[in-house]
Scaffold this motif. Structure first.
Motif: not given
Length: 114
Positions: A68-89
């Motif tokens: 929860t207090d760590s850096e989390i880098v999220v990625y997918c193939a293009s950036g669309e799914r990872s943006a959704r995941a970033c919103d969730i997080l």
């Protein structure tokens, strides 16, 4: 007013480039989260990345409690799914969330296949 505040709410994450990720990877307490499908992940992923497909992320948030207090880098193939995941997080108390712009292809290092 509620509708408009939702539309214009500041994102709870930061977008980074592949070179910024390379610099961040020296931090031992970083989580690299691959939100692609398991098949995509097995085809090649950033070393030490953890795979949780975006469609299952909400139900698996408890497995990430230690970050929860760590850096989390999220990625997918293009950036669309990872943006959704970033919103969730970011909506679920994760404070240092980063979206890798351009997805896995913006990572300049060698991909792992394990």
């Amino acid at each position: 007013m509620g509708l408009f505040s939702g539309l214009f709410r500041k994102r709870g994450y930061t977008t980074i480039t592949g070179s910024q990720l390379q610099k961040m990877m020296s931090n031992n307490n970083i989580l690299i989260l691959d939100v692609r499908s398991l098949g995509e992940y097995k085809g090649g992923h950033i070393p030490n990345a953890r795979n949780i497909p975006v469609d299952t992320l909400s139900s698996k948030l408890s497995t990430l409690n230690s970050y929860t207090d760590s850096e989390i880098v999220v990625y997918c193939a293009s950036g669309e799914r990872s943006a959704r995941a970033c919103d969730i997080l970011s909506k679920n108390r994760f404070n240092k969330v980063y979206n890798l712009s351009g997805g896995v292809s913006s990572y300049n290092g060698k991909l792992s296949k394990n």
